[in-house]
Each structure stands twice: as structure tokens, then as C-alpha cells.
Design a protein around this motif. Structure first.
Motif, mmCIF file in Angstrom:
data_model
loop_
_atom_site.group_PDB
_atom_site.id
_atom_site.type_symbol
_atom_site.label_atom_id
_atom_site.label_comp_id
_atom_site.label_asym_id
_atom_site.label_seq_id
_atom_site.Cartn_x
_atom_site.Cartn_y
_atom_site.Cartn_z
ATOM 1 N N LYS A 173 0.852 -1.206 -0.060
ATOM 2 C CA LYS A 173 0.069 0.042 -0.084
ATOM 3 C C LYS A 173 0.892 1.178 0.131
ATOM 4 C CE LYS A 173 -3.883 1.995 2.428
ATOM 5 N NZ LYS A 173 -4.882 1.882 3.604
ATOM 6 N N THR A 174 2.081 1.122 0.663
ATOM 7 C CA THR A 174 2.906 2.319 0.743
ATOM 8 C C THR A 174 3.408 2.511 -0.731
ATOM 9 O OG1 THR A 174 3.365 1.803 3.076
ATOM 10 C CG2 THR A 174 5.156 3.014 1.735
ATOM 11 N N ASP B 111 8.920 14.119 -13.062
ATOM 12 C CA ASP B 111 9.162 12.750 -13.292
ATOM 13 C C ASP B 111 10.186 12.057 -12.455
ATOM 14 O OD1 ASP B 111 7.261 12.339 -15.153
ATOM 15 O OD2 ASP B 111 8.450 12.748 -16.960
ATOM 16 N N TYR B 112 10.980 12.793 -11.789
ATOM 17 C CA TYR B 112 11.994 12.508 -10.916
ATOM 18 C C TYR B 112 11.357 12.864 -9.540
ATOM 19 C CZ TYR B 112 16.435 11.380 -8.758
ATOM 20 O OH TYR B 112 17.298 10.898 -7.761
ATOM 21 N N LEU B 113 11.052 12.219 -8.624
ATOM 22 C CA LEU B 113 10.698 12.681 -7.253
ATOM 23 C C LEU B 113 11.098 11.787 -6.183
ATOM 24 C CD1 LEU B 113 8.666 15.032 -6.999
ATOM 25 C CD2 LEU B 113 6.729 13.313 -6.971
ATOM 26 N N GLY B 114 11.057 12.409 -5.052
ATOM 27 C CA GLY B 114 11.169 11.732 -3.697
ATOM 28 C C GLY B 114 9.993 11.696 -2.999
ATOM 29 N N VAL B 115 9.188 10.786 -2.404
ATOM 30 C CA VAL B 115 7.971 11.019 -1.652
ATOM 31 C C VAL B 115 8.141 10.332 -0.348
ATOM 32 C CG1 VAL B 115 5.338 10.036 -1.724
ATOM 33 C CG2 VAL B 115 6.622 10.513 -3.650
ATOM 34 N N ASP B 116 7.829 11.147 0.623
ATOM 35 C CA ASP B 116 8.295 10.911 2.135
ATOM 36 C C ASP B 116 6.676 10.411 2.560
ATOM 37 O OD1 ASP B 116 10.716 11.399 1.661
ATOM 38 O OD2 ASP B 116 10.518 13.507 2.696
ATOM 39 N N ILE B 117 6.708 9.093 3.411
ATOM 40 C CA ILE B 117 5.510 8.397 3.902
ATOM 41 C C ILE B 117 5.753 8.281 5.252
ATOM 42 C CG2 ILE B 117 3.705 6.689 3.589
ATOM 43 C CD1 ILE B 117 4.295 6.896 0.556
ATOM 44 N N ILE B 118 4.812 8.432 6.213
ATOM 45 C CA ILE B 118 5.000 7.943 7.414
ATOM 46 C C ILE B 118 3.711 6.680 7.698
ATOM 47 C CG2 ILE B 118 4.419 8.200 9.840
ATOM 48 C CD1 ILE B 118 5.597 11.221 9.168
ATOM 49 N N LEU B 119 4.094 5.648 8.417
ATOM 50 C CA LEU B 119 3.225 4.757 8.527
ATOM 51 C C LEU B 119 2.626 5.019 9.872
ATOM 52 C CD1 LEU B 119 1.901 1.933 7.561
ATOM 53 C CD2 LEU B 119 3.999 0.791 8.631
ATOM 54 N N ASP B 120 1.351 5.360 9.904
ATOM 55 C CA ASP B 120 0.608 5.682 11.001
ATOM 56 C C ASP B 120 -0.060 4.625 11.763
ATOM 57 O OD1 ASP B 120 -0.459 8.108 12.645
ATOM 58 O OD2 ASP B 120 -2.274 6.815 12.054
ATOM 59 N N ARG B 121 0.177 4.542 13.140
ATOM 60 C CA ARG B 121 -0.492 3.398 13.616
ATOM 61 C C ARG B 121 -2.016 3.327 13.476
ATOM 62 N NH1 ARG B 121 0.253 1.870 20.100
ATOM 63 N NH2 ARG B 121 -0.934 0.124 20.022
ATOM 64 N N TYR B 122 -2.927 4.346 13.271
ATOM 65 C CA TYR B 122 -4.142 3.975 13.010
ATOM 66 C C TYR B 122 -4.877 4.238 11.554
ATOM 67 C CZ TYR B 122 -3.814 5.226 18.166
ATOM 68 O OH TYR B 122 -3.215 4.967 19.306
ATOM 69 N N GLY C 175 -2.711 4.189 8.584
ATOM 70 C CA GLY C 175 -1.711 3.558 7.659
ATOM 71 C C GLY C 175 -0.693 4.387 7.120
ATOM 72 N N PRO C 176 -0.084 4.351 5.846
ATOM 73 C CA PRO C 176 0.626 5.081 5.109
ATOM 74 C C PRO C 176 -0.063 6.506 4.677
ATOM 75 C CG PRO C 176 0.504 2.998 4.024
ATOM 76 C CD PRO C 176 -0.736 3.090 5.313
ATOM 77 N N MET C 177 0.877 7.675 5.094
ATOM 78 C CA MET C 177 0.280 8.806 4.814
ATOM 79 C C MET C 177 1.563 9.837 4.283
ATOM 80 S SD MET C 177 -2.120 9.615 7.769
ATOM 81 C CE MET C 177 -3.311 10.589 6.901
ATOM 82 N N VAL C 178 1.122 10.556 3.280
ATOM 83 C CA VAL C 178 2.516 11.289 2.542
ATOM 84 C C VAL C 178 2.416 12.604 3.370
ATOM 85 C CG1 VAL C 178 3.030 12.355 0.539
ATOM 86 C CG2 VAL C 178 1.856 10.387 0.352
ATOM 87 N N ILE C 179 3.804 12.689 3.773
ATOM 88 C CA ILE C 179 3.974 14.150 4.420
ATOM 89 C C ILE C 179 4.738 14.949 3.399
ATOM 90 C CG2 ILE C 179 4.076 13.069 6.563
ATOM 91 C CD1 ILE C 179 7.053 13.192 6.684
#
Length: 294
Positions: free
Chosen positions: A234-235, A249-260, A262-266
Motif C-alpha cells: 500500500k505504501t 518525473d523524478y521525485l522523492g515521496v516521504d511517507i509515514i506509517l501511522d498506527r491508526y 496507515g501510510p500517509m504522505v508528508i
């Protein structure tokens, strides 16, 4: 040991430096006029929200000095908050705060922020102290709760995943975990540890900290190598969905796996750093050759 050394030496042939990254990946794929869509966290978040990508709730955006006092009163009902410069980089100016008493906030390291100190911090953000320009905005948002998988590695601060994509295809990923030195922040520049990710198997591999490879968190001592990442598919899907929303087209995506939740983009980044190569023992060029037919 010989196998490890050979792998590192082979990887070095594919390691990409800053100039090569810019000339071969950033400039050909990311039109400069679109950089603000990623660099401005407020703007990037609005794009994500409009398209239904999961992101932390925004409590307030501070644009002007005269707004600060009113907004500080409004956020008193929140127990935990994150404050970021909209155009900051490297983790500078980010505060993760917990309200100890009414109007008295503390960081993970115990630094106290009363109303006056918080006012000055927000003012510094607006004056561009943490940004490249002379003016910025501050965003105040919900503080995510790390998944038990993450607190099992280190229970202070908020770790995140950085996934680098080219033309919507994930190339490499790493997990950035705070340390005592980083004060709850996951930024490598602030002293966090980077941990490699085997994207095919959905597991974390070795860590890279102070130029050494480790299998344990340096402060908690908890072993992490080989652990399975919850919600990894899912992440990855969310990172791909995110990349398609930006004309970059060239990108870094930062994602936190939240306890409640799930994955959320920051955050998204139009010029993601290259330390991810050392952390994964894989050069960027090698990953591009493996995953993409250019």
C-alpha cells in the motif's frame, strides 16, 4: 566479507553524484517552473488533498506575523502538533511538540516551548530563517502516531519512508529513523539513521549510521534487519499515485506509517538526496538500469 566488499565496489561504479543527478535525472525530468509544486509543502499538500491522497490534517497555515497570536490560541486544544517551514529543507525549523500543560509544549528531547518562544519560532519561519528565500509560511499539522513496527525499532520521534521514483516507477526506498541526536526528527542531516529497504520483499535491510553499516538502532539497541514492513504494498501504491499528480518525473515521496491511518504522505521532493545509495548499497544508475528502459 569478500562478498560484501565486492558488492560495495561494484555498486560504486553506479553511484551518482550531485552534478550527475542534476544533469541526468533532475533537469531532464523536472521542469524548473514546476519545482514550487514540490518545494512548497502547503502547495504540495493541497494537491494531495484534492486528489484524495492520505495526508496529516492541517490545523493552520501561518502567513503573516499578525496571525501568530490568534493561531497559538486556536491550537491549544491539540495535545501534539508538528510545525514546519513551508519551504524548508533538511529538517531545519521542524518542531514535533507535545503539550505538557496549557500553553507549555516540549520536544522529544525535553526542550520547553512556552507561548513566547513558540511565537518567535513561528516568526523566524516567516522571516525565512529556515528557507532559501527571505519570506516563508509555517504549517501546523496533526502529529502522526508511528506504527508499532516503527516504535519497535526506536520509540521516540517519527520515522518515515523515502521512496525515489522515476516516471512513476519506484527505484529505491529507505526508512529514516530518529535518534537521540536528531531530537525526534527523521532527517539524515539532523542525525537520524537510514535503513535500507528491499522493495521486492518488503523488508528492511541494513542500517547506515556514522559511515558504518549496523543491524541495530544506535540508541535503543533494537535489532531491525530482515523485519517485514507492514502495509508495504500500500505504501508503494501511494507513492506511485502521488508521483502521478506532479509534473515532475523524478521525485522523492516521504511517507509515514501511522498506527491508526496507515501510510500517509508528508512531503514530496523534486531533488531527493543521494545518501539512499549508500544506505541500500545500490547506485542510482544501477537501479535505473534495472527498473526502467529509458
Amino acid at each position: 566479507m569478500k562478498k560484501l566488499l565486492k558488492k560495495i565496489l561494484n555498486a560504486s561504479e553506479y553511484l551518482v553524484g550531485i552534478n550527475q543527478r542534476n544533469l541526468e535525472y533532475v533537469y531532464p525530468n523536472n521542469p524548473r517552473k514546476h519545482f514550487p509544486l514540490a518545494n512548497d509543502k502547503v502547495l504540495a499538500k493541497s494537491i494531495l488533498e484534492k486528489n484524495g491522497v492520505p495526508v496529516p490534517v492541517t490545523y493552520a497555515v501561518v502567513n503573516e506575523l499578525w496571525e501568530i497570536s490568534t493561531i497559538l490560541e486556536q491550537i491549544l486544544i491539540q495535545k501534539e502538533i508538528v510545525i514546519k517551514p513551508a519551504n524548508g529543507s533538511g529538517g531545519g525549523g521542524i518542531l514535533i511538540l507535545f503539550q505538557k500543560d496549557e500553553g507549555v509544549w516540549t520536544t522529544h528531547s525535553g526542550e520547553v516551548y512556552k507561548k513566547n518562544k513558540l511565537y518567535h519560532h513561528l516568526a523566524s519561519i516567516l522571516y525565512g530563517v529556515y528557507s532559501s528565500g527571505d519570506k516563508d509560511k509555517a504549517i501546523i499539522e496533526y502529529c502522526l502516531t508511528p506504527h508499532p513496527f516503527l516504535t519497535g525499532i526506536y520509540d521516540k520521534g517519527i520515522p518515515d519512508f523515502r521512496i525515489i521514483l522515476l516516471k512513476g516507477i519506484p527505484l529505491m526506498a529507505m526508512l529514516r529513523v530518529p535518534t537521540n541526536k536528531s531530537g525526534g526528527k527523521a532527517n539524515l542531516h539532523q542525525g537520524a539513521i537510514g535503513i535500507g529497504v528491499d522493495m521486492d520483499r518488503g523488508i528492511v535491510t541494513q542500517g547506515f549510521y556514522k559511515n558504518k553499516y549496523v543491524d541495530y538502532h544506535p540508541d535503543s539497541g533494537n535489532y531491525f534487519a530482515g523485519k517485514v514492513i507492514p502495509d508495504w504494498s500500500k505504501t508503494l501504491e501511494i507513492s506511485i499515485e502521488t508521483s502521478k499528480l506532479f509534473p515532475l518525473d523524478y521525485l522523492g515521496v516521504d511517507i509515514i506509517l501511522d498506527r491508526y491511518s496507515g501510510p500517509m504522505v508528508i512531503e514530496v521532493n523534486a531533488r531527493p538526496g543521494l545518501q539512499i545509495q549508500n544506505i541500500n548499497k545500490i547506485g542510482l544508475k544501477e537501479s535505473v538500469d534495472k527498473n526502467i528502459q529509458l
